[in-house]
Motif scaffolding. Structure first.
Motif, PDB file in Angstrom:
ATOM      1  N   THR A  38       0.820  -1.218   0.000  1.00 13.39           N
ATOM      2  CA  THR A  38       0.000   0.000   0.000  1.00 13.39           C
ATOM      3  C   THR A  38       0.849   1.262   0.000  1.00 13.39           C
ATOM      4  N   ASN A  39       2.004   1.222   0.645  1.00 12.40           N
ATOM      5  CA  ASN A  39       2.874   2.402   0.711  1.00 12.40           C
ATOM      6  C   ASN A  39       4.181   2.223  -0.053  1.00 12.40           C
ATOM      7  N   GLY A  40       4.228   1.234  -0.939  1.00  8.91           N
ATOM      8  CA  GLY A  40       5.447   1.021  -1.708  1.00  8.91           C
ATOM      9  C   GLY A  40       6.591   0.547  -0.835  1.00  8.91           C
ATOM     10  N   GLY A  41       7.806   0.942  -1.196  1.00  9.91           N
ATOM     11  CA  GLY A  41       8.986   0.563  -0.421  1.00  9.91           C
ATOM     12  C   GLY A  41       9.594  -0.749  -0.861  1.00  9.91           C
ATOM     13  N   ASN A  42      10.500  -1.261  -0.055  1.00  7.73           N
ATOM     14  CA  ASN A  42      11.250  -2.474  -0.368  1.00  7.73           C
ATOM     15  C   ASN A  42      10.313  -3.664  -0.563  1.00  7.73           C
ATOM     16  N   ILE A  43      10.559  -4.470  -1.601  1.00  7.81           N
ATOM     17  CA  ILE A  43       9.642  -5.568  -1.936  1.00  7.81           C
ATOM     18  C   ILE A  43      10.083  -6.904  -1.331  1.00  7.81           C
ATOM     19  N   SER A  44      11.030  -6.887  -0.397  1.00  7.56           N
ATOM     20  CA  SER A  44      11.508  -8.141   0.182  1.00  7.56           C
ATOM     21  C   SER A  44      10.420  -8.897   0.935  1.00  7.56           C
ATOM     22  N   ASN A  45       9.364  -8.174   1.384  1.00  8.40           N
ATOM     23  CA  ASN A  45       8.301  -8.834   2.131  1.00  8.40           C
ATOM     24  C   ASN A  45       7.128  -9.279   1.252  1.00  8.40           C
ATOM     25  N   HIS A  46       7.267  -9.171  -0.056  1.00  9.60           N
ATOM     26  CA  HIS A  46       6.292  -9.772  -0.957  1.00  9.60           C
ATOM     27  C   HIS A  46       6.531 -11.287  -0.995  1.00  9.60           C
ATOM     28  N   THR A  47       5.476 -12.053  -1.056  1.00  8.45           N
ATOM     29  CA  THR A  47       5.584 -13.501  -1.208  1.00  8.45           C
ATOM     30  C   THR A  47       5.498 -13.849  -2.685  1.00  8.45           C
ATOM     31  N   HIS A  48       6.419 -14.698  -3.138  1.00  7.11           N
ATOM     32  CA  HIS A  48       6.571 -14.942  -4.577  1.00  7.11           C
ATOM     33  C   HIS A  48       6.677 -16.438  -4.850  1.00  7.11           C
ATOM     34  N   ARG A  49       6.085 -16.841  -5.964  1.00  5.76           N
ATOM     35  CA  ARG A  49       6.172 -18.242  -6.400  1.00  5.76           C
ATOM     36  C   ARG A  49       6.358 -18.288  -7.908  1.00  5.76           C
ATOM     37  N   MET A  50       7.232 -19.196  -8.373  1.00  4.82           N
ATOM     38  CA  MET A  50       7.441 -19.405  -9.809  1.00  4.82           C
ATOM     39  C   MET A  50       7.567 -20.906 -10.070  1.00  4.82           C
ATOM     40  N   PRO A  51       6.758 -21.457 -10.937  1.00  2.00           N
ATOM     41  CA  PRO A  51       6.872 -22.877 -11.283  1.00  2.00           C
ATOM     42  C   PRO A  51       8.028 -23.104 -12.256  1.00  2.00           C
ATOM     43  N   ALA A  52       9.233 -23.002 -11.735  1.00  2.00           N
ATOM     44  CA  ALA A  52      10.446 -23.098 -12.559  1.00  2.00           C
ATOM     45  C   ALA A  52      11.477 -23.935 -11.822  1.00  2.00           C
ATOM     46  N   SER A  53      11.825 -25.090 -12.387  1.00  2.00           N
ATOM     47  CA  SER A  53      12.780 -26.001 -11.745  1.00  2.00           C
ATOM     48  C   SER A  53      14.226 -25.681 -12.103  1.00  2.00           C
ATOM     49  N   TYR A  54      14.423 -24.798 -13.082  1.00  2.00           N
ATOM     50  CA  TYR A  54      15.780 -24.441 -13.507  1.00  2.00           C
ATOM     51  C   TYR A  54      15.874 -22.933 -13.726  1.00  2.00           C
ATOM     52  N   TYR A  55      17.066 -22.403 -13.521  1.00  2.00           N
ATOM     53  CA  TYR A  55      17.375 -21.047 -13.947  1.00  2.00           C
ATOM     54  C   TYR A  55      18.598 -21.112 -14.850  1.00  2.00           C
TER      55      TYR A  55
END
Length: 345
Positions: A189-206
């Motif tokens: 809501t107030n922007g700022g650092n995104i480290s506290n966003h929860t993230h998921r990616m269906p990717a077994s390789y980079y």
């Protein structure tokens, strides 16, 4: 759904700059410029019932052509082409013929060269309705790429709070193409650092990168590493907080299949952003190099205050035969679809 055309006071390369506003009955509002096909605003209702803009950008178009902004240019909200990410040494061969591109980042080519599709004025095609279609014709030799390439990009905002990007391109001679969109998202809501966003990616390789962030052709399993987003986790849970993420993830999917690329949630807003794509990879970037002054409401944007999920073909694939091809031939049609879907958790 409605679309509204707004004339700005700006003219670039003899062409007028317009904004097109797309709205739906859920209170979602998207503003797109025909310069760079930039998504400058993506306003949604959060779980608190408040309107919230989830992309970084400027309040006025002049911010996108400001000298200070261009000097530290982060491609805010723009479409990237002809070729997303980096091409090693700015070189490739097609059918035995060698091509030398503009080398705009050291010896390599980044995001199409010095002036890519992100800084071109696109034509607005007729029949403006609940969607917007932009077209750009890239002439042969632009930034060193062969062939006249005609690109159409259609934006459609649905009643289900999906912003759909449909790309189509054709060429008159063999060329390399790899398009993406470079939106910078922040769901707090107030922007700022995104480290506290929860993230998921269906990717077994980079994909492995060299010291200049160019993909080498080697796939690395995410298992047991900080790059494992197969299950949801906080972006900052085990990252290097000086580097963040700037890697390409190979999605677990069939070629051309429209499936989930990423899912991101944030607690204060209760928002969830799901990104779907037909593309085989997604480049996840947490904005280490972001440095923008006087953004929306006068705010300055700094490192790690946004995340990008750039759906595309494998970077540098034109030099890696093992990767899915990024060569487009005459008579073929390049197509891809990416969808940004907004929901409440």
């Amino acid at each position: 759904m409605k679309a509204k055309l707004i004339k700005t006071e700006h003219v670039i390369d003899g062409k007028e700059i317009f904004a097109v506003e797309l709205t739906n009955n859920q209170g979602t509002y998207v503003k797109i410029y025909n310069y760079g096909a930039i998504i400058s605003n993506f306003v949604v209702k959060n779980a608190l019932g408040d309107s919230q803009d989830i992309v970084l950008g400027f309040d006025d178009f002049s911010g996108y052509i400001n000298d200070d902004y261009l000097a530290a240019y982060p491609y805010l909200g723009a479409v990237i082409g002809r070729y997303a990410n980096r091409i090693k040494n700015g070189k490739f061969n097609i059918s035995g013929k060698a091509y030398q591109l503009s080398q705009n980042i050291g010896s390599d080519t980044l995001h199409g060269g010095y002036i890519g599709f992100d800084r071109k004025v696109w034509d607005i095609l007729p029949a403006l309705g609940p969607s917007l279609t932009l077209q750009y014709v890239s002439p042969a030799g632009e930034e060193g790429f062969p062939g006249n390439l005609t690109i159409q990009l259609t934006f459609k905002l649905t009643a289900e709070n999906e912003l759909i990007l449909d790309y189509k391109a054709e060429t008159n001679e063999p060329t390399a193409i790899n398009l993406t969109h470079h939106g910078y998202f922040n769901l707090a809501t107030n922007g700022g650092n995104i480290s506290n966003h929860t993230h998921r990616m269906p990717a077994s390789y980079y994909l492995q990168q060299d010291d200049n962030y160019v993909v080498t052709g080697v796939k690395i399993p995410v298992e047991g590493s900080q790059y494992d987003f197969l299950g949801p986790k906080l972006i900052g849970s085990n990252w290097d907080d000086q580097e963040g993420y700037d890697q390409t993830f190979v999605l677990d999917k069939e070629p051309g299949e429209l499936t989930l690329a990423s899912e991101t949630t944030e607690e204060s807003s209760g928002l969830k952003l799901s990104i779907y794509t037909t593309e085989p990879v997604a480049h996840f970037y947490t904005a280490k190099y972001l440095a923008v002054n006087n953004g929306k409401k006068g705010k300055n944007y700094g490192p790690f205050e946004a995340f990008c999920v750039e759906t595309q073909h494998h970077p540098n694939a034109v030099n890696v035969p093992e990767f899915p091809t990024t060569v487009l031939l005459p008579g073929e049609i390049y197509k891809q679809t990416t969808i940004y879907k907004i929901e409440h958790q």
